[in-house]
Design a protein around this motif. Sequence first.
Motif, PDB file in Angstrom:
ATOM      1  N   GLU A   1       0.832  -1.217   0.000  1.00 20.61           N
ATOM      2  CA  GLU A   1       0.000   0.000   0.000  1.00 20.61           C
ATOM      3  C   GLU A   1       0.863   1.263   0.000  1.00 20.61           C
ATOM      4  O   GLU A   1       0.519   2.262  -0.636  1.00 20.61           O
ATOM      5  CB  GLU A   1      -0.952  -0.024   1.202  1.00 20.61           C
ATOM      6  CG  GLU A   1      -2.109  -0.987   0.950  1.00 20.61           C
ATOM      7  CD  GLU A   1      -2.897  -1.351   2.205  1.00 20.61           C
ATOM      8  OE1 GLU A   1      -2.445  -1.001   3.322  1.00 20.61           O
ATOM      9  OE2 GLU A   1      -3.955  -1.998   2.051  1.00 20.61           O
ATOM     10  N   THR A   2       1.988   1.196   0.704  1.00 22.31           N
ATOM     11  CA  THR A   2       2.916   2.334   0.683  1.00 22.31           C
ATOM     12  C   THR A   2       3.392   2.603  -0.744  1.00 22.31           C
ATOM     13  O   THR A   2       3.468   3.755  -1.191  1.00 22.31           O
ATOM     14  CB  THR A   2       4.141   2.033   1.573  1.00 22.31           C
ATOM     15  OG1 THR A   2       3.677   1.733   2.892  1.00 22.31           O
ATOM     16  CG2 THR A   2       5.089   3.213   1.622  1.00 22.31           C
TER      17      THR A   2
ATOM     18  N   SER B   1      -5.043   0.841  -7.963  1.00 19.17           N
ATOM     19  CA  SER B   1      -4.776  -0.445  -7.324  1.00 19.17           C
ATOM     20  C   SER B   1      -6.093  -1.102  -6.979  1.00 19.17           C
ATOM     21  O   SER B   1      -7.147  -0.467  -6.983  1.00 19.17           O
ATOM     22  CB  SER B   1      -3.936  -0.264  -6.062  1.00 19.17           C
ATOM     23  OG  SER B   1      -4.716   0.352  -5.054  1.00 19.17           O
TER      24      SER B   1
ATOM     25  N   GLY C   1       1.102   6.593  -6.798  1.00 18.34           N
ATOM     26  CA  GLY C   1      -0.154   7.198  -7.238  1.00 18.34           C
ATOM     27  C   GLY C   1      -0.789   6.459  -8.392  1.00 18.34           C
ATOM     28  O   GLY C   1      -1.418   7.051  -9.265  1.00 18.34           O
TER      29      GLY C   1
ATOM     30  N   VAL D   1       1.898   1.769  -3.601  1.00 22.17           N
ATOM     31  CA  VAL D   1       0.787   2.293  -4.405  1.00 22.17           C
ATOM     32  C   VAL D   1       0.593   3.779  -4.116  1.00 22.17           C
ATOM     33  O   VAL D   1       0.421   4.595  -5.033  1.00 22.17           O
ATOM     34  CB  VAL D   1      -0.500   1.497  -4.101  1.00 22.17           C
ATOM     35  CG1 VAL D   1      -1.723   2.238  -4.632  1.00 22.17           C
ATOM     36  CG2 VAL D   1      -0.409   0.099  -4.701  1.00 22.17           C
ATOM     37  N   ASP D   2       0.629   4.160  -2.828  1.00 23.02           N
ATOM     38  CA  ASP D   2       0.458   5.574  -2.461  1.00 23.02           C
ATOM     39  C   ASP D   2       1.579   6.429  -3.038  1.00 23.02           C
ATOM     40  O   ASP D   2       1.359   7.523  -3.544  1.00 23.02           O
ATOM     41  CB  ASP D   2       0.443   5.730  -0.929  1.00 23.02           C
ATOM     42  CG  ASP D   2      -0.833   5.160  -0.327  1.00 23.02           C
ATOM     43  OD1 ASP D   2      -1.789   4.918  -1.095  1.00 23.02           O
ATOM     44  OD2 ASP D   2      -0.862   4.930   0.902  1.00 23.02           O
ATOM     45  N   ASP D   3       2.810   5.891  -2.940  1.00 18.54           N
ATOM     46  CA  ASP D   3       3.961   6.650  -3.418  1.00 18.54           C
ATOM     47  C   ASP D   3       3.893   6.863  -4.930  1.00 18.54           C
ATOM     48  O   ASP D   3       4.193   7.945  -5.426  1.00 18.54           O
ATOM     49  CB  ASP D   3       5.247   5.905  -3.024  1.00 18.54           C
ATOM     50  CG  ASP D   3       6.492   6.733  -3.316  1.00 18.54           C
ATOM     51  OD1 ASP D   3       6.426   7.976  -3.150  1.00 18.54           O
ATOM     52  OD2 ASP D   3       7.512   6.156  -3.724  1.00 18.54           O
TER      53      ASP D   3
END
Lengths: 331, 306
Positions: free
Chosen positions: B95-96, B105, B102, B98-100
């Motif tokens: 998840e980190t 997902s 952008g 994917v967030d990084d």
Amino acid sequence: MVRIALAQVAPRLGALDDNIARHHELIAEGRRHGADLVVFPELGLTGYLLQDLAAEVAMRLDDPRLAELADATDGLSAIVSFVEESDDHRLFIAAALLEEGAIRHVHRKLFLPTYGLFDERRFFAPGDVLRATPSRLGAGLGIAVCEDFWHLGVPQLLALDGAQVLVNVSSSPGRDLAATNEAGLGTASSWRNLMRTYAQLTTSFVVFCNRVGVDESITFWGGSEVIGPSGQAVFSAPLFEEGLFVVDVALDEVRRERIGLPLLRDERLEWQLRELGRVVLERAGMAIDSTAEWGAQPGFDVAPSEPAGPEEPAGRGERASAPIPFRKPRP
Amino acid sequence: MSAVAAVPTDEAGRPLFELPEELAIDTDVARRVIGGFIRGQLQQAGFERCVLGLSGGVDSGLVAYLVAEAIGPANLLCVLMPYRTSSPASRADAETIVDDLGCPSELVEITPMVDAMFGRDGVAGAGGASDLEASALRRGNFMARIRMAVLYDRSVTFGGLVVGTGNKTESLIGYTTLFGDNACAFNPIGDLYKSQVRQLAAAIGVPRAVIAKAPSADLWPDQTDESEGGFSYPLLDRVLYWRIDRRRSLDEMVELGFERALVERVERLVAVSEFKRQVPPIAKLGPRTAGVDYLYPRRRPGSARD
């Protein structure tokens, strides 16, 4: 002064019509830039990793599509590369010099690598002829294709045959990313060494046009170059980037270099021919290997350190003992 | 000589990972080549998007960064496919990432699909009562193949090619599931050893926690590759590099300082997994046979979808 345009393109694999159209565009662009010579990479008209597509994209030299490309060279020269089908239906990797509407010279790739990642000999026939060719540039051109330049005799023969500008068109697959490579890529480092060495030793310009893009697993690395007759780079295109790169070349540097460093003048061709003739016969087992030790295999002068068999080589019994290059004088 | 990127360090100043000198690559060139490769594969197939399974490990993490760099994060779908026993820390790492990045997902829990086969809590599944006792190996392989099936389904819905995330080390020793995690449309990192994956991951900005943690197939709790295999990746990478890439003989390997027993064991792993790296053979019967004497590039005129 001659203006050379290096077409560092990414051909589309097997898409002959698309690639022909792109060649027309780039020849026109070269003309707009005032280029005297536009150089395209190996198999720029077809893509490299053709396999069984080779026969499907092959052209005979009287193919109207080649004639149209030649027609586009009014007032300039172009070197294009494609699959050539001969009258007896052999397929060659060919590079042609197009000038003033005509095919002026065709070089068929002499050396077809069939090792490592290469499988060319399976699909292509090797050429048998190497000739320098005159051109409208006022200089002799020596055209070769990729692997041809991994054989020392090729650049040498082209220079001796009258070329002042050696042109190598390539589809060189990039490999070896070891951080210790000077150019960031093992293949690029090797080629750069070769081209500088050839330019210096033949006191000629070396023009290298390598493609970019991807065929299947393989990435081609570009890095097209022009090297001056002193071995110094005149121009180096970026690695991996598509583009038409225009380079001005002062051909009189060849004269200056050849007078200052008359290596070609000092070549001893009769000696070379004589010794090559000897080596050819010896390697074929048709003459005594005058430099080999007892028991050495043909082509390899050193005998095994511990002879495994009888003292005399079985069968042939024609090797000289110890190195005796010349007949012994009578006492 | 290009500068060899220094191995990044943790807070205590210790290197995040071990990078054997001979394996160090020029990461700028690697990113360049791989970026062009990814774009080339998509273009030749008529696609603009990619799908990959993101586990939270360094291999799939690196590929996510490489794909995002090559075609933009909006064109990458990362699918997280945890099983009920999967490590929550792995999911958090995914998840980190994917967030990084952008990038889009999706979370697809594979628990119901896997349990439907092997059963759960004493209730038999489709495989029958005996499958309640299925080995960890069978379960692990099944999970890998369910994930493959999910990815190929999402390949259709997202309109993207499935990108492989297996590295050269695990491919050579056969530490993969056939038609599972090794199934893909193309693989950008399959010619990089694990140590090189870490080096490239550090250069491209994969989170340090992902690079530093012990690699794991996460097929059961607390599993790690290195404890399961009984080797360390830097050592294994070196053995494979010298034996395969540099063509050293067994005796020459010993002269280089490798333990003979280790080299022999690695050789067996490589030999016994040859089948996993090749297309299955077709019985030669007709005049022209795919892969034998019918040899066309995968991507030829007309091969791209419209």
